[in-house]
Design a protein around this motif. Structure first.
Motif, PDB file in Angstrom:
ATOM      1  N   CYS A   1       8.171 -62.122  27.270  1.00 40.52           N
ATOM      2  CA  CYS A   1       7.548 -61.275  28.304  1.00 40.52           C
ATOM      3  C   CYS A   1       6.073 -61.037  28.015  1.00 40.52           C
ATOM      4  O   CYS A   1       5.257 -60.993  28.939  1.00 40.52           O
ATOM      5  CB  CYS A   1       8.300 -59.957  28.454  1.00 40.52           C
ATOM      6  N   ASP A   2       5.694 -60.912  26.742  1.00 40.61           N
ATOM      7  CA  ASP A   2       4.268 -60.751  26.423  1.00 40.61           C
ATOM      8  C   ASP A   2       3.496 -62.017  26.795  1.00 40.61           C
ATOM      9  O   ASP A   2       2.368 -61.951  27.299  1.00 40.61           O
ATOM     10  CB  ASP A   2       4.066 -60.439  24.938  1.00 40.61           C
ATOM     11  N   ALA A   3       4.102 -63.187  26.551  1.00 45.65           N
ATOM     12  CA  ALA A   3       3.447 -64.448  26.937  1.00 45.65           C
ATOM     13  C   ALA A   3       3.270 -64.498  28.446  1.00 45.65           C
ATOM     14  O   ALA A   3       2.217 -64.890  28.959  1.00 45.65           O
ATOM     15  CB  ALA A   3       4.268 -65.640  26.451  1.00 45.65           C
ATOM     16  N   ARG A   4       4.299 -64.067  29.189  1.00 46.62           N
ATOM     17  CA  ARG A   4       4.204 -64.030  30.646  1.00 46.62           C
ATOM     18  C   ARG A   4       3.071 -63.103  31.105  1.00 46.62           C
ATOM     19  O   ARG A   4       2.260 -63.460  31.952  1.00 46.62           O
ATOM     20  CB  ARG A   4       5.549 -63.552  31.213  1.00 46.62           C
ATOM     21  N   ASP A   5       2.997 -61.918  30.495  1.00 46.59           N
ATOM     22  CA  ASP A   5       1.981 -60.941  30.906  1.00 46.59           C
ATOM     23  C   ASP A   5       0.566 -61.458  30.631  1.00 46.59           C
ATOM     24  O   ASP A   5      -0.342 -61.289  31.439  1.00 46.59           O
ATOM     25  CB  ASP A   5       2.195 -59.618  30.169  1.00 46.59           C
ATOM     26  N   ARG A   6       0.386 -62.118  29.485  1.00 46.56           N
ATOM     27  CA  ARG A   6      -0.950 -62.626  29.148  1.00 46.56           C
ATOM     28  C   ARG A   6      -1.334 -63.781  30.061  1.00 46.56           C
ATOM     29  O   ARG A   6      -2.486 -63.940  30.443  1.00 46.56           O
ATOM     30  CB  ARG A   6      -1.007 -63.027  27.674  1.00 46.56           C
ATOM     31  N   GLN A   7      -0.352 -64.575  30.428  1.00 44.08           N
ATOM     32  CA  GLN A   7      -0.637 -65.682  31.354  1.00 44.08           C
ATOM     33  C   GLN A   7      -1.033 -65.145  32.722  1.00 44.08           C
ATOM     34  O   GLN A   7      -1.978 -65.641  33.347  1.00 44.08           O
ATOM     35  CB  GLN A   7       0.592 -66.564  31.481  1.00 44.08           C
ATOM     36  N   LEU A   8      -0.328 -64.127  33.175  1.00 43.70           N
ATOM     37  CA  LEU A   8      -0.652 -63.528  34.472  1.00 43.70           C
ATOM     38  C   LEU A   8      -2.077 -62.964  34.448  1.00 43.70           C
ATOM     39  O   LEU A   8      -2.852 -63.146  35.384  1.00 43.70           O
ATOM     40  CB  LEU A   8       0.367 -62.430  34.792  1.00 43.70           C
ATOM     41  N   ALA A   9      -2.433 -62.304  33.330  1.00 42.09           N
ATOM     42  CA  ALA A   9      -3.779 -61.735  33.218  1.00 42.09           C
ATOM     43  C   ALA A   9      -4.846 -62.841  33.176  1.00 42.09           C
ATOM     44  O   ALA A   9      -5.921 -62.700  33.753  1.00 42.09           O
ATOM     45  CB  ALA A   9      -3.870 -60.864  31.966  1.00 42.09           C
ATOM     46  N   ALA A  10      -4.539 -63.948  32.498  1.00 43.57           N
ATOM     47  CA  ALA A  10      -5.548 -65.004  32.324  1.00 43.57           C
ATOM     48  C   ALA A  10      -5.711 -65.857  33.579  1.00 43.57           C
ATOM     49  O   ALA A  10      -6.819 -66.296  33.895  1.00 43.57           O
ATOM     50  CB  ALA A  10      -5.173 -65.893  31.133  1.00 43.57           C
ATOM     51  N   PHE A  11      -4.614 -66.143  34.274  1.00 47.99           N
ATOM     52  CA  PHE A  11      -4.658 -67.135  35.359  1.00 47.99           C
ATOM     53  C   PHE A  11      -4.227 -66.581  36.720  1.00 47.99           C
ATOM     54  O   PHE A  11      -4.299 -67.289  37.726  1.00 47.99           O
ATOM     55  CB  PHE A  11      -3.767 -68.335  35.025  1.00 47.99           C
ATOM     56  N   GLY A  12      -3.715 -65.367  36.762  1.00 51.58           N
ATOM     57  CA  GLY A  12      -3.213 -64.841  38.024  1.00 51.58           C
ATOM     58  C   GLY A  12      -1.968 -65.543  38.514  1.00 51.58           C
ATOM     59  O   GLY A  12      -1.665 -65.546  39.703  1.00 51.58           O
TER      60      GLY A  12
END
Ligand SMILES: [Zn+2]
Length: 247
Positions: free
Chosen positions: A143-154
């Motif tokens: 879930c942390d990987a998902r959240d960081r990806q969302l923040a980086a790439f939308g």
């Protein structure tokens, strides 16, 4: 706000329950028993959740397609030629990247995603052997990987590939991993049927639905060229893995 939210949940619950009840005829004791066992996660109404995602090693399709997947993401500074190839040929690659890697080379990945059909997918934060972690610790990795990806790439990942840790052979994942993947937004756990990383050759002619594993780094351009040549030789074209297993 709370009332509106509750109304929406009720509507969703009914939308899910009605066809299920129709399929079952009626909700008997077997359905109740089957709904009771998922640890750690639940939704209102007591339904078991999350359901484990399917494991996909090769896509079951007659379409003349293969799937390019590229792991980890370190060494992008040595893979300019691979990015050009992906962009020039508009290859829909699935990039199973670690947040530390795309944060180290932001321009490389942003330009790649902005100029073509490639997408970033989930590969954990720290690349651990997930089978050694508890459900909650696996959940934090995904879930942390998902959240960081969302923040980086939308964009949220829809696919998950487990990390292998540092030793081989790897068990890669367990039942908790498949549930955690669902909880963190993935719809499939993706392995591979051909590993062409680091100069490796295909095991026989490529086939429809093959998932090709590559790794970011200095050999990626040559590895990708070899993969595309092997696909051409077999009459297959790279296709978008999300469309086949996550839509
Ligand atoms: Zn990896």
């Amino acid at each position: 706000m709370r009332l509106m939210r509750r109304t929406r949940v009720t509507r969703v619950t009914l939308a899910v329950l009605v066809p299920v009840l129709m399929l079952l005829g009626l909700a008997g004791p077997a359905a109740a028993a089957g709904a009771a066992s998922a640890p750690g996660e639940s939704v209102p109404g007591g339904s078991a959740w999350p359901e484990p995602v399917p494991v996909v090693t090769k896509v079951d399709t007659e379409d003349p397609v293969v799937f390019i997947t590229i792991d980890d993401g370190w060494g992008a500074d040595q893979a300019a030629g691979a990015r050009k190839l992906l962009m020039d040929r508009q290859i829909p690659a699935s990039l199973f990247l670690l947040p530390g890697a795309y944060e180290a080379y932001p321009e490389y990945y942003r330009s790649l995603l902005a100029s073509g059909p490639s997408r970033v997918e989930n590969h954990t934060v720290n690349h651990p052997d997930l089978t050694k972690l508890s459900y909650q610790d696996q959940r934090a990795e995904l879930c942390d990987a998902r959240d960081r990806q969302l923040a980086a790439f939308g964009d949220s990942p829809r696919l998950f590939r487990p990390s292998g840790g540092a030793t081989y052979p790897w068990p890669f994942y367990n039942e908790d991993t498949r549930k955690v993947a669902r909880a963190c937004g993935a719809e499939a756990l993706v392995m591979w049927s051909q590993d062409l990383s680091w100069g490796q050759q295909p095991t026989g002619e490529l086939e429809s639905g093959d998932i090709i594993l590559l790794h970011m780094g200095p050999t990626l351009e040559a590895d990708l060229t070899r993969a595309l040549d092997a696909a051409d030789a077999a009459g297959l074209k790279p296709a978008n893995l999300r469309q086949y297993v996550a839509d």
